[in-house]
Every structure is written in structure tokens, then in C-alpha cells.
Design an enzyme around this catalytic site. Sequence first.
Site, PDB file in Angstrom:
ATOM      1  CG  HIS A 199      -0.180   0.369   2.591  1.00  0.00           C
ATOM      2  ND1 HIS A 199       0.373  -0.562   3.309  1.00  0.00           N
ATOM      3  CD2 HIS A 199       0.098   1.449   3.266  1.00  0.00           C
ATOM      4  CE1 HIS A 199       1.044   0.074   4.327  1.00  0.00           C
ATOM      5  NE2 HIS A 199       0.715   1.332   4.132  1.00  0.00           N
TER       6      HIS A 199
HETATM    7  C1  UD1 Z   1      -2.073   5.908   5.129  1.00  0.00           C
HETATM    8  C2  UD1 Z   1      -0.562   6.448   5.711  1.00  0.00           C
HETATM    9  C3  UD1 Z   1       0.518   5.375   5.684  1.00  0.00           C
HETATM   10  C4  UD1 Z   1      -0.248   4.147   6.343  1.00  0.00           C
HETATM   11  C5  UD1 Z   1      -1.443   3.779   5.769  1.00  0.00           C
HETATM   12  C6  UD1 Z   1      -1.941   2.655   6.815  1.00  0.00           C
HETATM   13  C7  UD1 Z   1      -0.123   8.823   5.376  1.00  0.00           C
HETATM   14  C8  UD1 Z   1       0.508   9.838   4.486  1.00  0.00           C
HETATM   15  N1  UD1 Z   1       0.025   7.768   4.942  1.00  0.00           N
HETATM   16  O1  UD1 Z   1      -1.575   5.494   3.843  1.00  0.00           O
HETATM   17  O2  UD1 Z   1       1.569   5.832   6.308  1.00  0.00           O
HETATM   18  O3  UD1 Z   1       0.605   3.083   6.351  1.00  0.00           O
HETATM   19  O4  UD1 Z   1      -2.215   4.773   5.981  1.00  0.00           O
HETATM   20  O5  UD1 Z   1      -3.018   1.850   5.959  1.00  0.00           O
HETATM   21  O6  UD1 Z   1      -0.781   9.255   6.338  1.00  0.00           O
HETATM   22  N2  UD1 Z   1      -8.790   5.363   0.621  1.00  0.00           N
HETATM   23  C9  UD1 Z   1     -10.049   4.558   0.384  1.00  0.00           C
HETATM   24  N3  UD1 Z   1     -10.635   4.416   1.887  1.00  0.00           N
HETATM   25  C10 UD1 Z   1     -10.348   4.895   2.852  1.00  0.00           C
HETATM   26  C11 UD1 Z   1      -8.997   5.681   2.994  1.00  0.00           C
HETATM   27  C12 UD1 Z   1      -8.283   5.777   1.810  1.00  0.00           C
HETATM   28  O7  UD1 Z   1     -10.398   4.380  -0.537  1.00  0.00           O
HETATM   29  O8  UD1 Z   1     -10.946   4.705   3.986  1.00  0.00           O
HETATM   30  C13 UD1 Z   1      -8.324   5.581  -0.576  1.00  0.00           C
HETATM   31  C14 UD1 Z   1      -8.408   6.897  -1.337  1.00  0.00           C
HETATM   32  O9  UD1 Z   1      -8.505   6.761  -2.568  1.00  0.00           O
HETATM   33  C15 UD1 Z   1      -7.089   7.488  -0.619  1.00  0.00           C
HETATM   34  C16 UD1 Z   1      -6.061   6.428  -0.757  1.00  0.00           C
HETATM   35  O10 UD1 Z   1      -6.745   5.348  -0.402  1.00  0.00           O
HETATM   36  O11 UD1 Z   1      -6.702   8.793  -1.689  1.00  0.00           O
HETATM   37  C17 UD1 Z   1      -4.680   6.693   0.047  1.00  0.00           C
HETATM   38  O12 UD1 Z   1      -5.320   6.993   1.625  1.00  0.00           O
HETATM   39  P1  UD1 Z   1      -4.485   7.622   2.550  1.00  0.00           P
HETATM   40  O13 UD1 Z   1      -5.164   7.839   3.699  1.00  0.00           O
HETATM   41  O14 UD1 Z   1      -4.093   9.346   1.809  1.00  0.00           O
HETATM   42  O15 UD1 Z   1      -3.096   7.055   2.544  1.00  0.00           O
HETATM   43  P2  UD1 Z   1      -2.732   5.456   2.595  1.00  0.00           P
HETATM   44  O16 UD1 Z   1      -2.118   5.014   1.671  1.00  0.00           O
HETATM   45  O17 UD1 Z   1      -3.927   4.620   3.116  1.00  0.00           O
HETATM   46  N1  UDP Z   2      -3.863  -5.296   8.549  1.00  0.00           N
HETATM   47  C1  UDP Z   2      -5.224  -5.955   8.578  1.00  0.00           C
HETATM   48  N2  UDP Z   2      -5.881  -6.175   7.394  1.00  0.00           N
HETATM   49  C2  UDP Z   2      -5.277  -5.994   6.310  1.00  0.00           C
HETATM   50  C3  UDP Z   2      -3.946  -5.524   5.942  1.00  0.00           C
HETATM   51  C4  UDP Z   2      -3.486  -5.133   7.158  1.00  0.00           C
HETATM   52  O1  UDP Z   2      -5.783  -5.838   9.660  1.00  0.00           O
HETATM   53  O2  UDP Z   2      -5.910  -6.531   5.312  1.00  0.00           O
HETATM   54  C5  UDP Z   2      -3.330  -4.901   9.988  1.00  0.00           C
HETATM   55  C6  UDP Z   2      -2.034  -5.637   9.841  1.00  0.00           C
HETATM   56  O3  UDP Z   2      -2.151  -6.813  10.521  1.00  0.00           O
HETATM   57  C7  UDP Z   2      -1.313  -4.657  11.017  1.00  0.00           C
HETATM   58  C8  UDP Z   2      -2.021  -3.198  10.298  1.00  0.00           C
HETATM   59  O4  UDP Z   2      -3.009  -3.763   9.763  1.00  0.00           O
HETATM   60  O5  UDP Z   2      -1.630  -4.824  12.195  1.00  0.00           O
HETATM   61  C9  UDP Z   2      -1.043  -2.765   9.523  1.00  0.00           C
HETATM   62  O6  UDP Z   2      -1.495  -1.758   8.716  1.00  0.00           O
HETATM   63  P1  UDP Z   2      -1.065  -1.058   7.499  1.00  0.00           P
HETATM   64  O7  UDP Z   2      -0.220  -2.017   6.546  1.00  0.00           O
HETATM   65  O8  UDP Z   2      -2.080  -0.289   6.801  1.00  0.00           O
HETATM   66  O9  UDP Z   2       0.137   0.152   7.836  1.00  0.00           O
HETATM   67  P2  UDP Z   2       1.489   0.286   8.301  1.00  0.00           P
HETATM   68  O10 UDP Z   2       1.654  -0.634   9.368  1.00  0.00           O
HETATM   69  O11 UDP Z   2       2.152   0.139   7.182  1.00  0.00           O
HETATM   70  O12 UDP Z   2       1.719   1.771   8.432  1.00  0.00           O
END
Ligand code: UD1
Ligand code: UDP
Length: 349
Positions: A199
Site C-alpha cells: 500500500h
Molecule cells: C496511510 C498512511 C500510511 C499508512 C497507511 C496505513 C499517510 C501519509 N499515509 O496511507 O503511512 O501506512 O495509511 O494503511 O498518512 N482510501 C479509500 N478508503 C479509505 C481511505 C483511503 O478508498 O478509507 C483511498 C483513497 O483513494 C485515498 C488512498 O486510499 O486517496 C490513500 O489513502 P491515504 O489515507 O491518503 O493513505 P494510505 O495509503 O492509506
Molecule cells: N492489516 C489488517 N488487514 C489487512 C492488512 C493489514 O488488519 O488487510 C493490519 C495488519 O495486521 C497490521 C496493520 O493492519 O496490524 C498494518 O497496517 P497497514 O499495513 O495499513 O499500515 P502500516 O503498518 O504500514 O503503517
Amino acid sequence: MKVLTIVGARPQFIKAGVVSPVLREHVDEILVHTGQHYDSLLSDIFFEQLAIPTPDYQLAVGSDHHGAQTGRMFMALEPVLLEERPDVVMVYGDTNSTLAGALTAAKLGIAVVHVEAGLRSYNRAMPEEINRIVVDHVASRLYCPTATAVGNLAQEGITEGVVLTGDVMDELVLQVNSLPHLLDTMNLTAGQYTLVTVHRQENTEDRVRLSGIVNALREISGPIIWPLHPRTRQKLYDFELWALVPEAVRRVEPMGYIEMITLERHARQVLTDSGGVQREAAALGVPVYVLRQETEWAELIESGRAVLVGTDSRRIVEAVKQHKSHPIPLVMETEPSQILVKDLIQRYS
Ligand code: UD1
Ligand code: UDP
């Protein structure tokens, strides 16, 4: 004593799921959800599974570019902090919600407590790295998951208020039981499938990197389970990579936490660019390949629990073929959440 905790993204709900119950035994906690993650499979499911209290404030900020998203968070958070006047604002990790929470509190003169402080990838192209640096420099109390994190802070001149707690995510993963029957329901055999998550911005926004990962999956024998973050799903379409994902890869919706830990525990191997998934799999003693150029979790690589493989398909496939040992699952003697809460209360009450 009043602690106001700010969460917004999936891994923060999980971390709050560990710390909040311990905290609430001693102090009043106000929970604020920025709304950065809003889909129920990225948000609600974790509140249900981990019995996290319903947030006192839902700011519903949603998705946007970094500036707009973070700006909306500042605007929504400030009135809440002015209204609640907490003694301490607690933030987790390195997301835009962490940054907005820490800066809003610091500007109002409220003590900022950072859980998961001191991590550094030393790659400033990562939005998370910018968030970490800024938050650590405005925080008054810095709870570090690893000794390396303590050292990183010292190198930046931060030595006051630094406490080594251990990793609250490891604490939870070691307590969670597998979900019975999940493997049967998914028609999987323990030790015979691969679990993948992707992601990170640097991998999803870059066609070369994302196609490197997809190409590697074409050469790893299945079944492969790939719970798709909505961002990754979208990018596979946008970059016309969707059709190149092989049959053996089952693209599924994001998993609940208990389901995810069950799949991690019984996997033959895990391929991921997630901060949380790499250390959970490593803690469980499952070989993990990190789909990044560097990691802020240096101990995992040094101990051989994880292998850094980047996103070049040949390098990924070679590493997966060579590295087969299952390390011993981690044993945790003291609970990070207890160390953290005890310190917080001693310092601020
Ligand atoms: C964010 C965090 C990242 C973290 C991750 C955990 C930042 C900069 N990034 O990344 O550090 O590892 O969360 O999962 O804060 N979207 C949906 N539904 C949602 C949320 C997001 O469809 O509920 C889609 C949207 O198109 C959005 C994209 O995902 O633009 C990215 O979401 P965003 O929260 O900006 O960043 P993540 O990649 O989720
Ligand atoms: N996780 C989850 N379902 C998924 C993917 C991740 O429950 O489909 C959990 C995972 O076990 C961990 C956390 O989400 O506890 C990690 O989050 P993510 O990978 O979104 O973000 P990061 O840790 O890279 O910031």
C-alpha cells in the site's frame, strides 16, 4: 488527568486497541478519529474486533492530497482541543493524522506524547519520514519501540523525555488467537500459501515498482492471498496491471485484524511493504520479505527475521527461493503498554 488520543488510519486503531484499555484503567481518555480512513474495512471493523470505544469525535476529514488532507485536519482538530483542554495529546506512528494531531497540540501549548517515536528510514521521499521527524521534534514524551529508535533520536539531539517501551504491535500480535476454521473456509493449508500486502505510496504510485511486484507474484507458486488496500486496487487498474496478476493470486478485500493475524501466522511466507505486517510476521516466526528499499525496523533485518528485497521482480523471486528458515516466535517479557502508561501517569498526573 485527561488524555486526548488522535487516531485516523488502520494501524493506529490497532495500536490504540492495545494502549487504550490500559490507559482507561487510570485516566480519562477522549478519543478523536480524524476520518483519514473511513471505509468500514479500514476502520469500523477494528473498533468492533478490538472493542475500542466509539470515538468521542469523528472529524470525517476523508482522502485528499497531503496538504489539503492535513490542512482539513488542523482546522477540525483545533476547536476540539480548545474545547477539551486535555493535559496531554497522544499520537501514534507516522501518518498525516499523527502530524496534524502533534502540530495542533504543540501550537496550543499542550504536551504531545508520541507512541512509536524515533523510527527513521532516512528516506525523505516518504511522507511518513517527514511526519516522523516533525512529530518527534515537537513531542515532549517519546515512546520508542526499539533501541535503534532511541539512538536515532539521540543523533538528532533528542534525549529528554525518551523512553524505550518495546513495540505495542508485537504485544498484541502475540496475544491474539487464530480464528478457527478461517483456513478451511478459504481452502488454504497451513504453511502452503503466501500472504502479500502492498500500500505504500512509493510502490503504488510508481508503475515500475508495482509491476515489479506483480511480475514477482507470477513466479511464486500459489496460492497467494493478496488483501488489497483500496489505493492499490485503483492503481492496478490505472496502470493496466490488473490483468497481469496471475490466477494463483487471490485478490481479496482488506482483512479484519484477527483474520489477518491468522493468515500471517500460518503462511509459508509474507511479502509486504507494510510497517505493521513486517513486524507482526517476524514476531510470529514467519519468513517475511520487505518490498522496500530500506526499512525503519532495522532490527528485523539484522536479526534475520526479515529480508529486504525491494521491488525488482528477479531480486524478490531469488530471495524467496533462497531463504526458507522459520525463526522462533518472539517472546515478550514486559508489556510495552504497561511501561508506557505507567510512565505517562508518573510524568503528567
Ligand atoms: C496511510 C498512511 C500510511 C499508512 C497507511 C496505513 C499517510 C501519509 N499515509 O496511507 O503511512 O501506512 O495509511 O494503511 O498518512 N482510501 C479509500 N478508503 C479509505 C481511505 C483511503 O478508498 O478509507 C483511498 C483513497 O483513494 C485515498 C488512498 O486510499 O486517496 C490513500 O489513502 P491515504 O489515507 O491518503 O493513505 P494510505 O495509503 O492509506
Ligand atoms: N492489516 C489488517 N488487514 C489487512 C492488512 C493489514 O488488519 O488487510 C493490519 C495488519 O495486521 C497490521 C496493520 O493492519 O496490524 C498494518 O497496517 P497497514 O499495513 O495499513 O499500515 P502500516 O503498518 O504500514 O503503517
